[in-house]
Design a protein around this motif. Sequence first.
Motif, mmCIF file in Angstrom:
data_model
loop_
_atom_site.group_PDB
_atom_site.id
_atom_site.type_symbol
_atom_site.label_atom_id
_atom_site.label_comp_id
_atom_site.label_asym_id
_atom_site.label_seq_id
_atom_site.Cartn_x
_atom_site.Cartn_y
_atom_site.Cartn_z
ATOM 1 N N ALA A 233 2.133 77.521 19.410
ATOM 2 C CA ALA A 233 2.880 76.456 18.744
ATOM 3 C C ALA A 233 2.010 75.209 18.589
ATOM 4 O O ALA A 233 2.044 74.535 17.547
ATOM 5 N N ASN A 234 1.222 74.891 19.600
ATOM 6 C CA ASN A 234 0.313 73.750 19.496
ATOM 7 C C ASN A 234 -0.772 74.001 18.456
ATOM 8 O O ASN A 234 -1.177 73.082 17.729
ATOM 9 N N THR A 235 -1.249 75.237 18.377
ATOM 10 C CA THR A 235 -2.251 75.578 17.370
ATOM 11 C C THR A 235 -1.701 75.388 15.962
ATOM 12 O O THR A 235 -2.368 74.807 15.090
ATOM 13 N N LEU A 236 -0.483 75.852 15.712
ATOM 14 C CA LEU A 236 0.135 75.680 14.387
ATOM 15 C C LEU A 236 0.276 74.197 14.040
ATOM 16 O O LEU A 236 0.027 73.793 12.892
ATOM 17 N N TYR A 237 0.647 73.394 15.025
ATOM 18 C CA TYR A 237 0.788 71.965 14.757
ATOM 19 C C TYR A 237 -0.565 71.337 14.408
ATOM 20 O O TYR A 237 -0.665 70.513 13.489
ATOM 21 N N ASN A 238 -1.609 71.735 15.122
ATOM 22 C CA ASN A 238 -2.941 71.201 14.825
ATOM 23 C C ASN A 238 -3.394 71.612 13.427
ATOM 24 O O ASN A 238 -4.000 70.823 12.702
ATOM 25 N N TRP A 239 -3.076 72.858 13.035
ATOM 26 C CA TRP A 239 -3.397 73.301 11.681
ATOM 27 C C TRP A 239 -2.615 72.493 10.646
ATOM 28 O O TRP A 239 -3.133 72.169 9.579
ATOM 29 N N TYR A 240 -1.379 72.194 10.980
ATOM 30 C CA TYR A 240 -0.541 71.405 10.076
ATOM 31 C C TYR A 240 -1.157 70.017 9.857
ATOM 32 O O TYR A 240 -1.225 69.518 8.730
ATOM 33 N N LYS A 241 -1.616 69.394 10.940
ATOM 34 C CA LYS A 241 -2.231 68.068 10.825
ATOM 35 C C LYS A 241 -3.503 68.123 9.986
ATOM 36 O O LYS A 241 -3.840 67.165 9.297
ATOM 37 N N GLU A 242 -4.222 69.247 10.053
ATOM 38 C CA GLU A 242 -5.456 69.411 9.281
ATOM 39 C C GLU A 242 -5.198 69.788 7.828
ATOM 40 O O GLU A 242 -6.133 69.826 7.023
ATOM 41 N N GLY A 243 -3.953 70.093 7.496
ATOM 42 C CA GLY A 243 -3.643 70.494 6.126
ATOM 43 C C GLY A 243 -3.900 71.960 5.853
ATOM 44 O O GLY A 243 -3.951 72.384 4.687
ATOM 45 N N LEU A 244 -4.054 72.753 6.915
ATOM 46 C CA LEU A 244 -4.285 74.187 6.733
ATOM 47 C C LEU A 244 -2.978 74.927 6.455
ATOM 48 O O LEU A 244 -2.993 76.012 5.861
ATOM 49 N N ILE A 245 -1.861 74.373 6.911
ATOM 50 C CA ILE A 245 -0.556 74.976 6.649
ATOM 51 C C ILE A 245 0.410 73.882 6.202
ATOM 52 O O ILE A 245 0.192 72.691 6.470
ATOM 53 N N GLN A 246 1.454 74.295 5.508
ATOM 54 C CA GLN A 246 2.514 73.380 5.098
ATOM 55 C C GLN A 246 3.853 73.897 5.606
ATOM 56 O O GLN A 246 4.035 75.098 5.787
ATOM 57 N N VAL A 247 4.776 72.975 5.830
ATOM 58 C CA VAL A 247 6.143 73.337 6.195
ATOM 59 C C VAL A 247 6.960 73.418 4.911
ATOM 60 O O VAL A 247 6.972 72.480 4.119
ATOM 61 N N ARG A 248 7.603 74.544 4.706
ATOM 62 C CA ARG A 248 8.447 74.739 3.522
ATOM 63 C C ARG A 248 9.834 75.170 3.986
ATOM 64 O O ARG A 248 9.991 76.225 4.615
ATOM 65 N N THR A 249 10.824 74.352 3.679
ATOM 66 C CA THR A 249 12.206 74.659 4.060
ATOM 67 C C THR A 249 13.123 74.397 2.873
ATOM 68 O O THR A 249 12.767 73.681 1.928
ATOM 69 N N ARG A 250 14.313 74.964 2.938
ATOM 70 C CA ARG A 250 15.312 74.717 1.891
ATOM 71 C C ARG A 250 15.617 73.235 1.797
ATOM 72 O O ARG A 250 15.749 72.678 0.703
ATOM 73 N N GLN A 251 15.730 72.569 2.949
ATOM 74 C CA GLN A 251 16.039 71.146 2.955
ATOM 75 C C GLN A 251 14.932 70.331 2.288
ATOM 76 O O GLN A 251 15.177 69.280 1.711
ATOM 77 N N GLY A 252 13.715 70.845 2.372
ATOM 78 C CA GLY A 252 12.589 70.154 1.768
ATOM 79 C C GLY A 252 12.427 70.424 0.286
ATOM 80 O O GLY A 252 11.527 69.872 -0.353
ATOM 81 N N GLY A 253 13.263 71.288 -0.281
ATOM 82 C CA GLY A 253 13.215 71.535 -1.720
ATOM 83 C C GLY A 253 12.794 72.925 -2.122
ATOM 84 O O GLY A 253 13.144 73.402 -3.202
ATOM 85 N N ARG A 254 12.011 73.598 -1.286
ATOM 86 C CA ARG A 254 11.582 74.964 -1.620
ATOM 87 C C ARG A 254 11.319 75.720 -0.334
ATOM 88 O O ARG A 254 10.515 75.296 0.485
ATOM 89 N N ASN A 255 11.989 76.864 -0.163
ATOM 90 C CA ASN A 255 11.845 77.610 1.081
ATOM 91 C C ASN A 255 10.630 78.535 1.031
ATOM 92 O O ASN A 255 9.879 78.560 0.053
ATOM 93 N N LEU A 256 10.443 79.306 2.089
ATOM 94 C CA LEU A 256 9.258 80.169 2.178
ATOM 95 C C LEU A 256 9.164 81.188 1.045
ATOM 96 O O LEU A 256 8.125 81.263 0.371
ATOM 97 N N PRO A 257 10.189 82.023 0.812
ATOM 98 C CA PRO A 257 10.055 83.033 -0.255
ATOM 99 C C PRO A 257 9.772 82.421 -1.618
ATOM 100 O O PRO A 257 8.962 82.952 -2.390
ATOM 101 N N GLU A 258 10.423 81.307 -1.935
ATOM 102 C CA GLU A 258 10.188 80.648 -3.226
ATOM 103 C C GLU A 258 8.760 80.121 -3.303
ATOM 104 O O GLU A 258 8.101 80.228 -4.348
ATOM 105 N N SER A 259 8.273 79.543 -2.208
ATOM 106 C CA SER A 259 6.907 79.001 -2.186
ATOM 107 C C SER A 259 5.875 80.107 -2.367
ATOM 108 O O SER A 259 4.839 79.901 -3.020
#
Length: 445
Positions: A233-259
């Motif tokens: 979980a800490n590794t994923l967060y560090n990747w998120y801060k580096e821009g290697l991954i993005q969070v995609r949720t329905r609340q954010g406008g587009r979920n994983l399958p759509e993305s």
Amino acid sequence: MHFRRTALIAAMAIALGATGAEAQEQRQKFNWWYGLSGQLGEVMQQYCRNFNASQTEFEIVCTGQGEYQDALQNTIAAFRAKAHPTIVQVYDVGTTDLMLSGQYVPARELMAQNGYTVKWDNYISSIGNYYATSKGEMLSFPFNSSTAVMYWNRDAYRAVGQEAPPATWQQVERAVRALKAEGHACPMAIDFDSWQHWEQFNAIHNLPMATKGNGFGGLDAEIRIAPLFRQHANTLYNWYKEGLIQVRTRQGGRNLPESFASGDCAMMMSSIANHAAITRTQKQGLDWTPAMLPLYEGHSRTNSMVGGASLWVLKGCPAEEYKGAAAFLNFIAQPQQELFMAQNTGYIPVTRAGYEGIKASGFYDRPENRGRDIAVESLLATEPTENSRGLRLGNFMQVRALYASEMQAAFAGQKTVDQALDAIESEGNKLLRRFEQTYRGKSLP
């Protein structure tokens, strides 16, 4: 004479019509409540039409209740009012609630009493075990089942020399870094679904999520965050801060399958049930495939955990309704009905015979279905262990919501990942204790 003959024919027609209507009325009706909507709800209705057309003795009346949680809550209310259905579809995390309620007819008992012979060992073990007692007796009927897989955009990663889906998280890191270096904005997308991330991660790494064999050993089980998952979980967060991954949720406008289907994000972890929807909505020319969830190096793969729902037969209904319920449950267990489910949804077969039959038909060789068998292979990777057979944790719908809110807070920078995980553990255990108090004096079957 002509008038008399015409009148006689008309009278016969009326009589025959009445007889047909009476025959229809004489069918034994019984009710099924399900918790799927939209296109999946339409498939459930077609199941019911298919069953009603296959025989003349019973008529199943099928009613959608909205979503899974609605079906469970509405059934509880209906049971109190003595207006409950014969069969209800209950999602995986509602299993413990149904077991402890005692308000069900065990699957084996129902089928034996109505003259059906069921090969219980034909059910894929990682599916059947989720809905079974600690002694291995299935209490409900596995129905719409899924597991989590990795969706991988072949074209995107081929451009950075990645020809095969990454099998380890170390390979995932190399792949997302390479894609980010090429200017790709979203090498991988994640959300905060605990089933896809926390639960499946622990299952395939053979790690416990809770004491007492993930709750199978008693209601006094306690949630424990495994050190490897804490590191992950800490590794994923560090990747998120580096821009290697993005969070995609329905609340954010587009979920994983759509993305993923749009080509925006090149990798995601999600349910195999999304395969059909991605196929229908994908950007033209998108080249992708499912693969098994990645492992950390040095770990052997254990079977992934099943998701979806099972069908429970409830107590307090007339015996004649149970005959219809048994006939319907026997109907949906046939290989051709498992093929119907596979053809019309992203769900997977629940029996070995169903899987082998679908595989032999060439279903998985068709371009639109390619890779869907990965999910079954993931479930069959090993025989279920104490850590991968499922969960028996009460109030787990609330625990999943807690996980989502805490991880969202961590990724928003409101607390550290470790603080979020500590809260999931401590607050989750409070939820378990409330559940234990509710069912004080009872034990799991």
